[in-house]
Design an enzyme around this catalytic site. Structure first.
Site, PDB file in Angstrom:
ATOM      1  CG  ASN A   1       3.454  -4.432   3.847  1.00  0.00           C
ATOM      2  OD1 ASN A   1       3.318  -3.679   2.880  1.00  0.00           O
ATOM      3  ND2 ASN A   1       4.225  -5.499   3.805  1.00  0.00           N
TER       4      ASN A   1
ATOM      5  CG  ASP B   1       7.562  -0.778  -4.950  1.00  0.00           C
ATOM      6  OD1 ASP B   1       8.502  -1.045  -4.162  1.00  0.00           O
ATOM      7  OD2 ASP B   1       6.703  -1.612  -5.277  1.00  0.00           O
ATOM      8  CG  HIS B   2       9.015   0.595  -0.287  1.00  0.00           C
ATOM      9  ND1 HIS B   2       8.273   0.586   0.875  1.00  0.00           N
ATOM     10  CD2 HIS B   2       8.606  -0.500  -0.993  1.00  0.00           C
ATOM     11  CE1 HIS B   2       7.466  -0.457   0.878  1.00  0.00           C
ATOM     12  NE2 HIS B   2       7.641  -1.130  -0.243  1.00  0.00           N
TER      13      HIS B   2
ATOM     14  CG  ASP C   1       7.214  -2.536   3.937  1.00  0.00           C
ATOM     15  OD1 ASP C   1       6.148  -2.093   4.424  1.00  0.00           O
ATOM     16  OD2 ASP C   1       7.290  -3.005   2.787  1.00  0.00           O
TER      17      ASP C   1
ATOM     18  CD  GLU D   1       9.308  -6.593  -1.053  1.00  0.00           C
ATOM     19  OE1 GLU D   1       9.021  -7.486  -1.884  1.00  0.00           O
ATOM     20  OE2 GLU D   1       8.846  -5.447  -1.098  1.00  0.00           O
TER      21      GLU D   1
ATOM     22  CG  ASN E   1      10.631  -2.891   0.538  1.00  0.00           C
ATOM     23  OD1 ASN E   1      11.192  -3.312  -0.467  1.00  0.00           O
ATOM     24  ND2 ASN E   1       9.563  -3.493   1.057  1.00  0.00           N
TER      25      ASN E   1
ATOM     26  CG  ASP F   1       8.558   1.951   3.968  1.00  0.00           C
ATOM     27  OD1 ASP F   1       9.061   0.819   3.871  1.00  0.00           O
ATOM     28  OD2 ASP F   1       7.862   2.475   3.071  1.00  0.00           O
TER      29      ASP F   1
END
Length: 262
Positions: A149, A247-248, A147, A34, A7, A218
């Site tokens: 989530n 941030d991943h 991802d 993303e 991501n 993930d």
């Protein structure tokens, strides 16, 4: 064969980080999420210069998924998830590459909960489960990567008691992930690291990365034919520490060559 999911949290803004990691790890196939870019703004030329052909399903400002390959042009088999309750959101792309069918996905976040965003997350999950069953039934080497989530268990989240009301850890979401895996999928990262604390995401706030306060959201899920070829699964967590990074962190698996049929 190395297949990764990442991501990128904005493919153009993070392009230097993405290219640096591609040069370092040299994955054969990468699923990106993303993108946060419409189709005409996807940086395909820069990626081609780095040795990767690409398929992408973009969307202005939000969402967006792509599949990159340096082992041949990915052959698109599906754009969008069948039964998606909001097909205007770019969250799924599927392609055949390197003898494997790969579904790259970005599952909805679902917050705030309760509410329409959480309802959409559950509906999207139901559509994914239905499509995933058809992939399993086909009997071909296939993976779902992206991802999700979802933190599947308490072992996948730092201080789980703080997440009990969050859409990423809500019981209906964890149940949906369990129903998906029960079709016959292997959670590659957890299979290789059954008892380890291993995360793929660290928030930008509260110094989460330095404190080791992460989440495992993930995932790469492998059909039985692919799970038999799994030799490794890792998180390139150090990439999360780079300047202007997502941030991943990238997550990757290694697959042995397919055995020839006699």
């Amino acid at each position: 064969m190395i297949v990764a999911t990442y991501n990128v949290n904005g493919v153009n803004g993070r392009l230097p980080v993405l290219l640096r990691w591609l040069a370092e790890r040299a994955p054969d196939v990468v699923c990106l999420q993303e993108l946060k870019a419409p189709d005409d703004k996807f940086p395909h030329a820069a990626l081609r210069d780095a040795g990767y052909e690409a398929l992408w399903h973009g969307q202005k400002s939000w969402n967006g998924v792509a599949i990159l390959s340096r082992i041949g042009t990915p052959v698109e088999t599906r754009r969008g998830l069948p039964g998606d309750p909001d097909p205007a959101q770019s969250r799924y792309i599927e392609a055949a590459v390197g003898g494997v069918l790969i579904g790259g996905l970005y599952l909805p976040n679902g917050n705030p909960r309760p509410g329409p965003k959480f309802d959409y997350k559950l509906a999207w999950f139901d559509a994914l489960i239905a499509h995933a069953q058809s992939l399993i039934d086909a009997g071909v080497p296939v993976m779902l990567a992206g991802d999700f989530n979802v933190m599947p268990t308490e072992a996948d989240v730092y201080k789980p008691e703080r997440w009990t009301e969050d859409a990423l850890f809500a019981p209906p979401v964890r149940d949906a992930f369990a129903r998906l895996v029960a079709q016959g999928w292997t959670d590659a990262l957890r299979h290789v690291h059954p008892d380890e604390t291993i995360y793929t995401f660290w928030d930008y706030f509260r110094n989460a990365y330095a404190r080791g306060a992460g989440l495992r959201i993930d995932h790469l899920l492998l059909s039985p034919a692919l799970a038999a070829r799994l030799t490794d699964a890792q998180v390139d967590a150090h990439v999360r520490g780079w300047e202007k990074t997502s941030d991943h962190a990238p997550v990757w698996i290694a697959l042995s060559k397919a055995k020839r049929r006699h």
